[in-house]
Write a protein that holds these residues in place. Structure first.
Motif, PDB file in Angstrom:
ATOM      1  N   GLU A 169     -42.843 -33.120  49.106  1.00 31.25           N
ATOM      2  CA  GLU A 169     -41.494 -32.566  49.002  1.00 31.25           C
ATOM      3  C   GLU A 169     -41.506 -31.134  48.481  1.00 31.25           C
ATOM      4  O   GLU A 169     -40.743 -30.283  48.949  1.00 31.25           O
ATOM      5  CB  GLU A 169     -40.621 -33.447  48.114  1.00 31.25           C
ATOM      6  N   TYR A 170     -42.369 -30.846  47.518  1.00 32.99           N
ATOM      7  CA  TYR A 170     -42.484 -29.491  46.982  1.00 32.99           C
ATOM      8  C   TYR A 170     -42.880 -28.521  48.102  1.00 32.99           C
ATOM      9  O   TYR A 170     -42.297 -27.430  48.249  1.00 32.99           O
ATOM     10  CB  TYR A 170     -43.521 -29.478  45.871  1.00 32.99           C
ATOM     11  N   ALA A 171     -43.859 -28.916  48.910  1.00 28.97           N
ATOM     12  CA  ALA A 171     -44.291 -28.075  50.022  1.00 28.97           C
ATOM     13  C   ALA A 171     -43.191 -27.926  51.068  1.00 28.97           C
ATOM     14  O   ALA A 171     -42.981 -26.843  51.619  1.00 28.97           O
ATOM     15  CB  ALA A 171     -45.550 -28.655  50.662  1.00 28.97           C
ATOM     16  N   ALA A 172     -42.468 -29.010  51.341  1.00 27.39           N
ATOM     17  CA  ALA A 172     -41.427 -28.971  52.368  1.00 27.39           C
ATOM     18  C   ALA A 172     -40.294 -28.025  51.992  1.00 27.39           C
ATOM     19  O   ALA A 172     -39.705 -27.372  52.858  1.00 27.39           O
ATOM     20  CB  ALA A 172     -40.877 -30.375  52.609  1.00 27.39           C
ATOM     21  N   ARG A 173     -39.980 -27.946  50.718  1.00 25.52           N
ATOM     22  CA  ARG A 173     -38.872 -27.085  50.282  1.00 25.52           C
ATOM     23  C   ARG A 173     -39.188 -25.608  50.500  1.00 25.52           C
ATOM     24  O   ARG A 173     -38.280 -24.790  50.635  1.00 25.52           O
ATOM     25  CB  ARG A 173     -38.534 -27.368  48.824  1.00 25.52           C
ATOM     26  N   GLY A 174     -40.435 -25.260  50.519  1.00 26.88           N
ATOM     27  CA  GLY A 174     -40.802 -23.885  50.850  1.00 26.88           C
ATOM     28  C   GLY A 174     -40.235 -22.843  49.907  1.00 26.88           C
ATOM     29  O   GLY A 174     -40.022 -21.699  50.296  1.00 26.88           O
ATOM     30  N   GLY A 175     -39.961 -23.239  48.666  1.00 26.11           N
ATOM     31  CA  GLY A 175     -39.424 -22.305  47.687  1.00 26.11           C
ATOM     32  C   GLY A 175     -37.912 -22.262  47.632  1.00 26.11           C
ATOM     33  O   GLY A 175     -37.348 -21.533  46.811  1.00 26.11           O
ATOM     34  N   LEU A 176     -37.227 -23.033  48.494  1.00 26.08           N
ATOM     35  CA  LEU A 176     -35.763 -23.070  48.482  1.00 26.08           C
ATOM     36  C   LEU A 176     -35.290 -24.184  47.557  1.00 26.08           C
ATOM     37  O   LEU A 176     -35.124 -25.328  47.974  1.00 26.08           O
ATOM     38  CB  LEU A 176     -35.213 -23.276  49.899  1.00 26.08           C
ATOM     39  N   GLU A 177     -35.099 -23.884  46.315  1.00 25.00           N
ATOM     40  CA  GLU A 177     -34.712 -24.870  45.312  1.00 25.00           C
ATOM     41  C   GLU A 177     -33.331 -25.448  45.631  1.00 25.00           C
ATOM     42  O   GLU A 177     -32.344 -24.717  45.753  1.00 25.00           O
ATOM     43  CB  GLU A 177     -34.682 -24.228  43.922  1.00 25.00           C
ATOM     44  N   GLY A 178     -33.276 -26.768  45.811  1.00 22.20           N
ATOM     45  CA  GLY A 178     -32.006 -27.454  45.981  1.00 22.20           C
ATOM     46  C   GLY A 178     -31.374 -27.349  47.350  1.00 22.20           C
ATOM     47  O   GLY A 178     -30.270 -27.873  47.558  1.00 22.20           O
ATOM     48  N   ALA A 179     -32.016 -26.689  48.304  1.00 22.59           N
ATOM     49  CA  ALA A 179     -31.431 -26.562  49.641  1.00 22.59           C
ATOM     50  C   ALA A 179     -31.423 -27.912  50.355  1.00 22.59           C
ATOM     51  O   ALA A 179     -32.275 -28.776  50.116  1.00 22.59           O
ATOM     52  CB  ALA A 179     -32.203 -25.539  50.466  1.00 22.59           C
ATOM     53  N   VAL A 180     -30.453 -28.103  51.230  1.00 21.76           N
ATOM     54  CA  VAL A 180     -30.343 -29.369  51.965  1.00 21.76           C
ATOM     55  C   VAL A 180     -31.513 -29.539  52.926  1.00 21.76           C
ATOM     56  O   VAL A 180     -32.141 -30.604  52.990  1.00 21.76           O
ATOM     57  CB  VAL A 180     -29.007 -29.435  52.731  1.00 21.76           C
ATOM     58  N   PHE A 181     -31.809 -28.481  53.682  1.00 24.65           N
ATOM     59  CA  PHE A 181     -32.864 -28.539  54.682  1.00 24.65           C
ATOM     60  C   PHE A 181     -34.026 -27.629  54.266  1.00 24.65           C
ATOM     61  O   PHE A 181     -33.929 -26.891  53.283  1.00 24.65           O
ATOM     62  CB  PHE A 181     -32.318 -28.115  56.048  1.00 24.65           C
TER      63      PHE A 181
END
Length: 319
Positions: A169-181
């Motif tokens: 999940e950390y990798a999937a967020r790509g640095g976008l904290e709290g984003a839906v996608f």
């Protein structure tokens, strides 16, 4: 050493990469989960992970073929079934095979997945839809029909591991904290499809606004902030964690956020004998009217012995 440019990463990237096609994700702390969609995704809580290398895309059919050729590995879906393990099963179905999705001719009840899933004898990674189907010409598509132990075997051969749910999940967020996608908060960014998902009414009407029906070649859509493709849609991906019906509660103090958490004990439902592991990312079958799970916080429990046409994996190497 070089300074990483991906959003949200700090520090330096170790060189060289342990294998081609891997990106470095520097360690950090993030808010894991969501309380806006499905109950199993909460509660939102702080988690920290160490840095790791991760495949830039799911393992492809060509990459898995090389593994099989070098090791003579036989996947779970190709092996004979033991009747003792399936005392209530139809004897005619006790042949090697796996689950295959079939689009329905019209609307059906969404309460019974058997309306669109069918156990097909002879279906496995080389023939994902059963006899008469093939991966020939689909080398760059994600390999599917992979049971959990198949993914583990490949990872071990490659000198890698499967990610934990937190790492994934950390990798999937790509640095976008709290984003839906993985790309932001809009499903279609400026009117453009950002992932291979289902548009229309599942499971009968696929409008194919993203250009695909079924899996797509890896890298067909833009990468996230860490340079990773297909962290949403295309195929679900195995993680190493056992599934639990909810996340752990938030730590009482910021100093005490779980560090590199992993779930090593299976949670079983009444009558359930096969453990489930967490799968992440959603797939080409995820639609807003049924499974809006092509999001980094989304998670499902999947039986370790159930390969399907919409499930693959990717690997990591920890720093």
């Amino acid at each position: 050493m070089r300074t990483p440019e991906a959003a949200g990463q700090t520090g330096v990237t170790p060189e060289p990469a342990p294998a081609p096609g891997m990106s470095w994700v520097a360690g950090g702390t993030f808010r894991m989960g969501s309380e806006d969609f499905y109950p199993e995704e909460g509660p939102v809580h702080a988690v920290s992970v160490d840095g790791f290398w991760i495949d830039q895309h799911p393992v492809t059919a060509a990459e898995f073929r090389r593994f099989v050729r070098e090791t003579k590995y036989v996947t779970f879906a190709e092996r004979p079934l033991d009747p003792a393990d399936f005392p209530d099963a139809d004897p005619e179905l006790l042949v090697p095979g796996s689950l295959v999705f079939h689009k329905t001719p019209g609307p059906v009840s969404l309460d019974d997945h058997r309306n669109w899933w069918e156990y097909v004898p002879g279906a496995h990674w080389k023939h994902p839809g059963g006899k008469g189907t093939t991966i020939n010409g689909r080398d760059h598509h994600p390999v599917v029909q992979i049971a959990f132990e198949d993914a583990e075997a490949y990872a071990s051969w490659a000198g890698k591991d499967l990610p934990t749910e937190a790492e994934w999940e950390y990798a999937a967020r790509g640095g976008l904290e709290g984003a839906v996608f993985t790309w932001g908060d809009e499903d279609f960014l400026e009117g453009k499809a950002m992932a291979n998902t289902w548009q229309g009414e599942f499971p009968w009407q696929n409008l194919k606004l993203d250009g695909f029906e079924g899996t797509s070649p890896v890298g067909s859509f833009p990468p996230n902030g860490f340079g990773l493709h297909d962290m949403a849609g295309n195929v679900w991906e195995w993680t190493s964690d056992f599934f639990s019906s909810a996340h752990s509660a938030e730590a009482d103090r910021p100093c005490c956020a779980p560090h590199n958490p992993r779930v090593t004990t299976a949670e079983t439902r009444p009558g359930e004998t096969v453990p489930r592991r967490v799968i992440k990312g959603g797939s080409h079958l995820c639609a807003p009217n049924y499974c809006l799970r092509y999001r980094p916080a989304a998670r499902q429990g999947h039986a370790v012995d159930s390969p399907t046409t919409h499930l693959g994996f990717r690997c990591i190497v920890r720093g």
